[in-house]
Design an enzyme around this catalytic site. Structure first.
Site, PDB file in Angstrom:
ATOM      1  N   VAL A  44      -0.725  -3.655  -8.453  1.00 35.82           N
ATOM      2  CA  VAL A  44      -1.187  -2.302  -8.693  1.00 35.82           C
ATOM      3  C   VAL A  44      -1.348  -1.629  -7.328  1.00 35.82           C
ATOM      4  O   VAL A  44      -2.010  -2.177  -6.442  1.00 35.82           O
ATOM      5  CB  VAL A  44      -2.551  -2.345  -9.431  1.00 35.82           C
ATOM      6  CG1 VAL A  44      -3.100  -0.946  -9.647  1.00 35.82           C
ATOM      7  CG2 VAL A  44      -2.413  -3.083 -10.757  1.00 35.82           C
ATOM      8  N   CYS A  45      -0.738  -0.477  -7.160  1.00 28.93           N
ATOM      9  CA  CYS A  45      -0.799   0.221  -5.867  1.00 28.93           C
ATOM     10  C   CYS A  45      -2.245   0.623  -5.549  1.00 28.93           C
ATOM     11  O   CYS A  45      -2.897   1.320  -6.331  1.00 28.93           O
ATOM     12  CB  CYS A  45       0.077   1.462  -5.910  1.00 28.93           C
ATOM     13  SG  CYS A  45      -0.150   2.538  -4.476  1.00 28.93           S
ATOM     14  N   VAL A  46      -2.744   0.189  -4.407  1.00 29.55           N
ATOM     15  CA  VAL A  46      -4.161   0.389  -4.073  1.00 29.55           C
ATOM     16  C   VAL A  46      -4.530   1.876  -3.966  1.00 29.55           C
ATOM     17  O   VAL A  46      -5.563   2.298  -4.496  1.00 29.55           O
ATOM     18  CB  VAL A  46      -4.556  -0.396  -2.797  1.00 29.55           C
ATOM     19  CG1 VAL A  46      -3.771   0.052  -1.571  1.00 29.55           C
ATOM     20  CG2 VAL A  46      -6.049  -0.274  -2.517  1.00 29.55           C
ATOM     21  N   ALA A  82      -4.583   3.404  -7.392  1.00 25.90           N
ATOM     22  CA  ALA A  82      -5.649   2.828  -8.204  1.00 25.90           C
ATOM     23  C   ALA A  82      -7.015   3.401  -7.823  1.00 25.90           C
ATOM     24  O   ALA A  82      -7.771   3.851  -8.697  1.00 25.90           O
ATOM     25  CB  ALA A  82      -5.651   1.308  -8.065  1.00 25.90           C
TER      26      ALA A  82
END
Lengths: 130, 105, 120
Positions: free
Chosen positions: A77-79, A82
């Site tokens: 999940v792209c930080v 997110a």
């Protein structure tokens, strides 16, 4: 056998997210390999553990989790996407002093570099745009 | 050798149109188009999308329609015959048969 | 490992889509990974480059501001579709940077040469 990176840009409410899920299932069934699932932009909502859809609707995040755990998939999940949308793991929840963490089991939070790594390492990258 | 993946109806997005305007100049690429999600509406026979279908035909580009999305939208009877129907297994195979997949939204 | 040839095409207008933000992030990350990067603004995407954008009254982020920084990151393969400018009565002088223009046939060629295309 070919390796794929699938990039999911849409929330579980979009058909794009469900297309990505169906494609993932079909490619695994055909004996191919998922190098990485990358959840980007609104796609990060697929990694939320707080969603409680009505009973007659599919719970796509739960389905992703089952698939990820069954095949031991790398689900990133792209930080930046997110944090912006309130999807956090325990460490981020503590760091930003948030009431709870809500990242589903099986998913991990990492940077956009993981997407570029997917482009470099896998045979095919498919973008599922909303 | 690109598989062009289109997921929007021509009524809502320039995706298919833009893709075709590029393919028009792509002389010997042996590319193909796969219509998924709302893009399957572009395959409606005798519709106002005939000009797009004619363009695809004149460019001699194979055009595929995703079966599951076509069935979901109730289109199994009214599709243009020159397009081929594939299911998800076929979608996976197409993505391997072509060098790369480019999504247009 | 030989670098991949990554092409990012921007076709959507700047303030309508969440993908505008994705574009620059992907380009800069790919550049940091020392991949070969090409960025093309096509159709309404060319409006990202319009230098007269003023975000003060809207509360939104001015998307054009970050684009000239591409050069700092050594992303020098930035192009605009020639006809897209013409169709909008724009000239390269109206843009925040001065990219070279490409015809549709050159764009088709660039797509064919790319290992991976992100089309936003």
């Amino acid at each position: 056998m070919q390796s794929f990176t699938l990039v999911v840009y849409g929330s579980p409410d979009t058909q794009a997210a469900s297309t990505a899920y169906n494609f993932a299932q079909a490619l695994l069934k055909a004996g191919h390999q998922i190098y990485r699932l990358f959840f980007y932009q609104d796609g990060v909502f697929n990694a939320c553990s707080f969603n409680t859809p009505p009973q007659d609707e599919e719970n796509l995040p739960a389905s992703w989790q089952t698939l990820i755990q069954e095949y031991d998939l790398d689900a990133v999940v792209c930080v930046a996407s997110a944090l912006k949308r309130g999807i956090v793991n325990d460490a981020e929840a503590e760091r930003y002093d948030l009431a709870a963490s809500n990242l589903r089991k099986g998913f991990e939070i990492s940077g956009l570099g993981q997407l570029i790594d997917g482009v470099i390492q896998s045979d095919r990258v498919i973008n599922f745009l909303p | 050798m690109t598989l062009h993946l289109i997921n929007k109806s021509p009524a809502r997005s320039s995706a298919l149109n833009d893709c075709l305007s590029v393919l028009e100049f792509d002389n010997n690429s042996a590319s193909a188009i796969l219509l998924i999600e709302d893009a399957v509406y572009a395959a409606l026979n005798r519709s106002s999308y005939a000009y797009l279908q004619e363009k695809i035909k004149s460019l001699a580009i194979p055009c595929y329609v995703l079966k599951e999305d076509m069935l979901l939208r109730g289109l199994h009877a009214g599709l243009i015959e020159s397009f081929s129907i594939v299911d998800y297994a076929g979608f996976v195979q197409l993505s391997i048969d072509y060098n790369k997949v480019q999504s247009w939204s | 490992m030989t670098p991949k040839n990554i092409l990012v095409i921007v076709r959507q207008s700047p303030y309508s889509s969440i993908l505008s933000a994705a574009t620059l992030d992907i380009v800069l990350t790919a550049a940091a990974f020392e991949q070969t990067l090409t960025l093309i603004f096509m159709g309404e995407g060319v409006l990202h480059l319009l230098s007269s954008q003023d975000s003060k009254a809207s509360g939104l982020k001015n998307i054009s501001k970050a684009l000239p920084s591409l050069e700092l990151y050594e992303v020098d393969q930035v192009f605009v579709e020639k006809d897209a400018l013409k169709e909008r009565n724009l000239k390269t002088e109206n843009l925040v940077m001065r990219p070279d223009t490409l015809s549709l046939s050159q764009i088709a060629e660039t797509i064919e040469k790319a290992d991976q295309v992100f089309n936003f």
